[in-house]
Design a protein around this motif. Structure first.
Motif, PDB file in Angstrom:
ATOM      1  N   SER A 561       0.830  -1.210   0.000  1.00 49.28           N
ATOM      2  CA  SER A 561       0.000   0.000   0.000  1.00 49.28           C
ATOM      3  C   SER A 561       0.864   1.259   0.000  1.00 49.28           C
ATOM      4  CB  SER A 561      -0.932  -0.006   1.209  1.00 49.28           C
ATOM      5  OG  SER A 561      -0.219   0.179   2.408  1.00 49.28           O
ATOM      6  N   VAL A 562       2.042   1.227   0.663  1.00 50.86           N
ATOM      7  CA  VAL A 562       2.952   2.379   0.636  1.00 50.86           C
ATOM      8  C   VAL A 562       3.425   2.651  -0.793  1.00 50.86           C
ATOM      9  CG1 VAL A 562       5.196   3.259   1.399  1.00 50.86           C
ATOM     10  CG2 VAL A 562       3.719   2.066   3.023  1.00 50.86           C
ATOM     11  N   ILE A 563       3.844   1.583  -1.505  1.00 54.53           N
ATOM     12  CA  ILE A 563       4.325   1.743  -2.888  1.00 54.53           C
ATOM     13  C   ILE A 563       3.195   2.233  -3.775  1.00 54.53           C
ATOM     14  CG2 ILE A 563       5.324   0.531  -4.849  1.00 54.53           C
ATOM     15  CD1 ILE A 563       6.606  -1.409  -2.807  1.00 54.53           C
ATOM     16  N   THR A 564       1.998   1.638  -3.610  1.00 57.67           N
ATOM     17  CA  THR A 564       0.825   2.047  -4.403  1.00 57.67           C
ATOM     18  C   THR A 564       0.547   3.532  -4.191  1.00 57.67           C
ATOM     19  OG1 THR A 564      -0.143  -0.150  -4.268  1.00 57.67           O
ATOM     20  CG2 THR A 564      -1.640   1.670  -4.767  1.00 57.67           C
ATOM     21  N   ASN A 565       0.570   3.975  -2.966  1.00 56.85           N
ATOM     22  CA  ASN A 565       0.264   5.369  -2.659  1.00 56.85           C
ATOM     23  C   ASN A 565       1.285   6.326  -3.283  1.00 56.85           C
ATOM     24  OD1 ASN A 565      -1.289   7.423  -1.008  1.00 56.85           O
ATOM     25  ND2 ASN A 565       0.783   7.713  -0.224  1.00 56.85           N
ATOM     26  N   LEU A 566       2.596   5.969  -3.201  1.00 58.50           N
ATOM     27  CA  LEU A 566       3.622   6.857  -3.767  1.00 58.50           C
ATOM     28  C   LEU A 566       3.487   6.955  -5.279  1.00 58.50           C
ATOM     29  CD1 LEU A 566       6.796   5.902  -1.667  1.00 58.50           C
ATOM     30  CD2 LEU A 566       5.179   7.755  -1.290  1.00 58.50           C
ATOM     31  N   ILE A 567       3.212   5.804  -5.938  1.00 64.74           N
ATOM     32  CA  ILE A 567       3.056   5.835  -7.396  1.00 64.74           C
ATOM     33  C   ILE A 567       1.782   6.588  -7.765  1.00 64.74           C
ATOM     34  CG2 ILE A 567       2.719   4.418  -9.452  1.00 64.74           C
ATOM     35  CD1 ILE A 567       4.435   2.268  -8.146  1.00 64.74           C
ATOM     36  N   SER A 568       0.689   6.354  -7.018  1.00 61.82           N
ATOM     37  CA  SER A 568      -0.579   7.032  -7.288  1.00 61.82           C
ATOM     38  C   SER A 568      -0.427   8.542  -7.153  1.00 61.82           C
ATOM     39  CB  SER A 568      -1.655   6.515  -6.331  1.00 61.82           C
ATOM     40  OG  SER A 568      -2.855   7.236  -6.500  1.00 61.82           O
ATOM     41  N   ASN A 569       0.289   8.998  -6.126  1.00 65.67           N
ATOM     42  CA  ASN A 569       0.520  10.438  -5.958  1.00 65.67           C
ATOM     43  C   ASN A 569       1.333  11.006  -7.106  1.00 65.67           C
ATOM     44  OD1 ASN A 569      -0.921  10.665  -3.643  1.00 65.67           O
ATOM     45  ND2 ASN A 569       0.827  10.948  -2.274  1.00 65.67           N
ATOM     46  N   ALA A 570       2.342  10.262  -7.550  1.00 66.28           N
ATOM     47  CA  ALA A 570       3.159  10.728  -8.673  1.00 66.28           C
ATOM     48  C   ALA A 570       2.302  10.906  -9.923  1.00 66.28           C
ATOM     49  CB  ALA A 570       4.293   9.742  -8.928  1.00 66.28           C
ATOM     50  N   VAL A 571       1.349   9.979 -10.133  1.00 65.42           N
ATOM     51  CA  VAL A 571       0.445  10.070 -11.300  1.00 65.42           C
ATOM     52  C   VAL A 571      -0.464  11.283 -11.152  1.00 65.42           C
ATOM     53  CG1 VAL A 571      -1.460   8.931 -12.460  1.00 65.42           C
ATOM     54  CG2 VAL A 571       0.558   7.620 -11.826  1.00 65.42           C
ATOM     55  N   LYS A 572      -1.021  11.479  -9.944  1.00 62.76           N
ATOM     56  CA  LYS A 572      -1.989  12.564  -9.739  1.00 62.76           C
ATOM     57  C   LYS A 572      -1.369  13.941  -9.897  1.00 62.76           C
ATOM     58  CE  LYS A 572      -3.685  11.423  -5.690  1.00 62.76           C
ATOM     59  NZ  LYS A 572      -4.571  11.502  -4.488  1.00 62.76           N
ATOM     60  N   TYR A 573      -0.125  14.090  -9.483  1.00 68.67           N
ATOM     61  CA  TYR A 573       0.461  15.426  -9.415  1.00 68.67           C
ATOM     62  C   TYR A 573       1.473  15.700 -10.513  1.00 68.67           C
ATOM     63  CZ  TYR A 573      -1.750  15.777  -4.853  1.00 68.67           C
ATOM     64  OH  TYR A 573      -2.677  15.821  -3.837  1.00 68.67           O
ATOM     65  N   SER A 574       1.441  14.928 -11.602  1.00 71.60           N
ATOM     66  CA  SER A 574       2.320  15.220 -12.740  1.00 71.60           C
ATOM     67  C   SER A 574       1.498  15.150 -14.030  1.00 71.60           C
ATOM     68  CB  SER A 574       3.495  14.236 -12.779  1.00 71.60           C
ATOM     69  OG  SER A 574       3.036  12.911 -12.890  1.00 71.60           O
ATOM     70  N   PRO A 575       1.885  15.883 -15.055  1.00 66.50           N
ATOM     71  CA  PRO A 575       1.120  15.936 -16.314  1.00 66.50           C
ATOM     72  C   PRO A 575       1.043  14.560 -16.989  1.00 66.50           C
ATOM     73  CG  PRO A 575       2.739  17.712 -16.186  1.00 66.50           C
ATOM     74  CD  PRO A 575       3.047  16.775 -15.069  1.00 66.50           C
ATOM     75  N   GLU A 576       0.019  14.394 -17.799  1.00 71.72           N
ATOM     76  CA  GLU A 576      -0.171  13.129 -18.506  1.00 71.72           C
ATOM     77  C   GLU A 576       0.999  12.860 -19.461  1.00 71.72           C
ATOM     78  OE1 GLU A 576      -3.897  12.880 -20.441  1.00 71.72           O
ATOM     79  OE2 GLU A 576      -5.085  13.104 -18.597  1.00 71.72           O
ATOM     80  N   GLN A 577       1.236  11.570 -19.646  1.00 71.46           N
ATOM     81  CA  GLN A 577       2.286  11.049 -20.521  1.00 71.46           C
ATOM     82  C   GLN A 577       3.699  11.302 -19.965  1.00 71.46           C
ATOM     83  OE1 GLN A 577       1.269   9.050 -22.877  1.00 71.46           O
ATOM     84  NE2 GLN A 577      -0.818   9.648 -22.245  1.00 71.46           N
ATOM     85  N   LYS A 578       3.776  11.893 -18.765  1.00 68.80           N
ATOM     86  CA  LYS A 578       5.090  12.054 -18.143  1.00 68.80           C
ATOM     87  C   LYS A 578       5.552  10.711 -17.569  1.00 68.80           C
ATOM     88  CE  LYS A 578       6.378  16.427 -18.412  1.00 68.80           C
ATOM     89  NZ  LYS A 578       7.700  16.856 -18.911  1.00 68.80           N
ATOM     90  N   GLU A 579       6.852  10.529 -17.513  1.00 67.41           N
ATOM     91  CA  GLU A 579       7.410   9.280 -17.033  1.00 67.41           C
ATOM     92  C   GLU A 579       7.497   9.269 -15.508  1.00 67.41           C
ATOM     93  OE1 GLU A 579      10.899   6.709 -18.879  1.00 67.41           O
ATOM     94  OE2 GLU A 579      11.694   8.318 -17.623  1.00 67.41           O
ATOM     95  N   ILE A 580       7.134   8.139 -14.886  1.00 69.92           N
ATOM     96  CA  ILE A 580       7.293   7.901 -13.453  1.00 69.92           C
ATOM     97  C   ILE A 580       8.361   6.819 -13.304  1.00 69.92           C
ATOM     98  CG2 ILE A 580       6.169   7.302 -11.293  1.00 69.92           C
ATOM     99  CD1 ILE A 580       4.981   9.759 -12.633  1.00 69.92           C
TER     100      ILE A 580
END
Length: 666
Positions: A561-580
């Motif tokens: 759940s920690v990893i899921t949350n960090l990746i989910s936040n990265a998706v939410k707060y960065s523009p589309e098609q940007k690399e995570i």
């Protein structure tokens, strides 16, 4: 070297800065007069004259009677601050002057009295200053101490060392302090007379310094007295020069400044003659350090200082009153802890908060005993760290009152301040009753937990229905229904994660969040999380930079759940098609996982609070991003519960990288 021969004694007398003379025979004829004595009676011929002829002002006074008595009985006599009208010159007009006299019998080789040693010190200016200062009725304590220091009397302890650091003389006061006699102390070194190593080494260095520079050394030291206990002493060491001008001994005097005693000027009998000379020498040196002009200037300065002190005292009293009113209004309890003695001073309100009566004594240990078992060690460690290391002290904990048995939640805030003397620190603070706030927080957590549990039941059913519908519509020709059901499945999953987060926060704050550890490969878990959430992250490119297999002992689901949350936040707060970018690395005995994005980034203020409960970044870019501010808070608590750390590196407008660490399996 022992200072016992007459030539050596005469040399010291002539070099003494105080008036000393030797009167021989029953007629008391001046045999030896040092320059300081001659300066008291300028222009008068003294040598080989009877004292009452050369100094007729003393005739038919108590001084004449005292001198006769000393000569007949050998009993020393001294008188302080005696008024004597003295002519400006022999036979001239008189002027009132004040003197301190000391008379001791002078014995010949047969121990018969054949003269008197007289020391005299003029204190006219001191008496004048004393009379002036006596009229200043509102003189503050600090003024009194300055005055007493300036007009203090003879030092307590006197001694002489040879250049091999051995005592060749010690007065009675010093012998008493040591608990020794002349025979057991003289000729012995510092350590043999009970000096500690640091103390002996310090004086040996100073003796070497006096010998090398032929100058006086002065200092202050603290050490125990055999009778009075620990005392503070001021001391001065002066060189004794031979005819060639070389240092052949070091004489010293030590004054007990603990209570600022008056000068002790009594001269010792026979073998104590040198003691009396040295005492007067040191007293005069100290008195000469402050000139008459300085005394007058000091008097004016003290008057000005008194006015400033009165004004400052009034301001302090006003501030203390304001502070006390504020504390009383807030109903706080207060305390004071002395860092050395651990003295614990509290007010009645603090005692009440711990269930004690106002008149009861309350120690630190008794206060800690009222704290419940699960918090006591934590509070004790925080308290000790704050007192002795200056650590932060803002803790909240429950107590059970001693008498009323009432459960209270208290918040204590403390501050450590070093005393100006540097000898100790004062740890002070306040305690407030936060029981109601704590209970409100508990009721809120209970409510969140209850609502989350109640929502899970219908949501579970909804999940099953959506999954069943999605399965049946997978091959449906109606593309709209199939797509809508996929979106419904994603939303249900998001809601499930949200409710689970609230449940975990509730459990965490109720100390019921269980961590069940198993051994697993961290790389496999990261890969699984990315695969499971691929559908919800299709707008971004998630790149996993694989690492070697990393075995950890942790809770598989909660770290997931920690990893899921960090990746989910990265998706939410960065523009589309940007690399995570997700990385896993081994550093020392820890595994480090990082999630990097190139989104909006964080300000310095946001970085400090981003892991706080319910905190969300507020900006124009985040207004339409959903969330409650519990993901990072919960993630931080989970990581810390595993003995790891979580942190972020970020720059506003550039992006963020969130890290967390876990101990490797051993």
């Amino acid at each position: 070297m022992y200072l016992t021969n007459g030539e050596e004694l005469h040399k010291i007398i002539l070099n003494a800065p105080i008036g000393i003379c030797i009167l021989k025979g029953k007629d008391l004829v001046y045999e030896l007069v040092n320059p300081a004595y001659q300066r008291i009676l300028p222009g008068r011929k003294l040598l080989n004259r009877r004292i009452f002829e050369a100094f007729p002002e003393l005739a038919n006074t108590q001084i004449e009677e005292a001198m006769r008595h000393v000569f007949e009985t050998g009993i020393p006599y001294e008188v302080n601050n005696l008024l004597i009208p003295v002519a400006e010159y022999e036979g001239g007009q008189t002027r009132n002057r004040y003197f301190t006299f000391s008379f001791q019998a002078w014995r010949n080789g047969n121990i018969e009295i054949d003269g008197i040693v007289n020391t005299v010190h003029e204190v006219t200016e001191n008496i004048k200053v004393q009379n002036d200062l006596r009229d200043a009725r509102e003189m503050a304590d600090q003024q009194k101490r300055v005055y007493e220091t300036i007009t203090s009397g003879t030092p307590d302890l006197m001694y002489v060392w040879d250049l091999n650091y051995r005592f060749t003389y010690a007065n009675a006061a010093l012998l008493t302090m040591w608990g020794k006699t002349w025979e057991t102390a003289i000729g012995k070194g510092l350590r043999e007379n009970g000096y500690e190593e640091w103390h002996a080494a310090m004086h040996e260095r100073e003796i070497d310094q006096v010998r090398a520079t032929k100058t006086t050394v002065r200092g202050e030291v603290s050490f125990p007295h055999a009778i009075l206990g620990k005392r503070i002493y001021d001391y001065i060491l002066i060189p004794v020069l031979n005819e060639a001008g070389e240092v052949e001994a070091v004489a010293g005097t030590t004054r007990d400044v603990t209570e600022r005693k008056q000068m002790e000027s009594a001269l010792a009998q026979s073998s104590e003659e040198l003691q009396a000379i040295n005492e007067e020498m040191v007293a005069t040196n100290e008195e000469q350090a402050a000139s008459n002009e300085e005394l007058l200037a000091t008097n004016q300065q003290l008057a000005n200082l008194n006015e400033e002190l009165l004004a400052a005292r009034q301001k302090i009293e006003e501030s203390e009153t304001t502070l006390r009113l504020a504390i009383d209004a807030a109903n706080f309890g207060t305390w004071f802890i002395h860092s050395v003695t651990r003295e614990f001073i509290t007010d009645a309100r603090l005692k009440e908060l711990f269930g004690y009566y106002p008149q009861q004594e309350l120690s630190i240990e008794q206060a800690l005993a009222q704290i419940t078992d699960e918090y006591r060690e934590f509070v004790t460690n925080k308290l000790e760290n704050a007192i002795y290391n200056g650590g932060d002290y803002d803790v909240t904990y429950p107590v059970i009152g001693l008498h009323d048995k009432r459960l209270r939640w208290l918040r204590a805030i403390g501050n450590l301040k070093v005393d100006p003397s540097g000898a100790f620190s004062a740890f002070t603070g306040v305690v407030m009753d936060v029981t109601e706030q704590h209970m409100d927080e508990q009721r809120k957590n209970d409510f969140i937990g209850m609502v989350s549990h109640e929502l899970k039941t219908p949501l579970t059913s909804l999940t099953a229905i959506v999954q069943l519908s999605n399965s049946k519509l997978k091959h449906s020709e109606d593309a709209f229904l199939a797509g809508a059901m996929d979106k419904a499945h994603l939303q249900v999953k998001r809601m499930t994660n949200m409710i689970n987060g609230f449940l975990n926060v509730s459990r965490l704050e109720s100390a019921k969040l269980m961590i069940q550890k198993t051994s697993f490969n961290l790389e496999d878990l990261i890969d699984e999380v990315i695969q499971e959430n691929a559908a919800t992250m299709s707008s971004h490119v998630v790149k996993f930079e694989r690492c070697q297999p990393v075995l950890v002992n942790a809770d598989y689901d909660k770290i997931g759940s920690v990893i899921t949350n960090l990746i989910s936040n990265a998706v939410k707060y960065s523009p589309e098609q940007k690399e995570i970018v997700v990385k896993c690395e081994v550093t020392g005995n820890e595994a480090h996982v990082s999630v990097q994005d190139w989104g909006m980034g964080l300000t310095s203020g946001d970085k400090e609070k981003v892991f706080d409960r319910y905190y969300r970044v507020e900006s124009n870019n985040t207004q339409h991003i959903a969330g409650f501010g519990i993901g990072l808070y919960l993630s931080a608590e989970i990581v810390r519960g595993h003995g790891g750390e979580i942190w972020v590196q970020s720059e506003s407008g550039v992006g963020s990288t969130f890290y967390f660490s876990l101990p490797l399996k051993t």
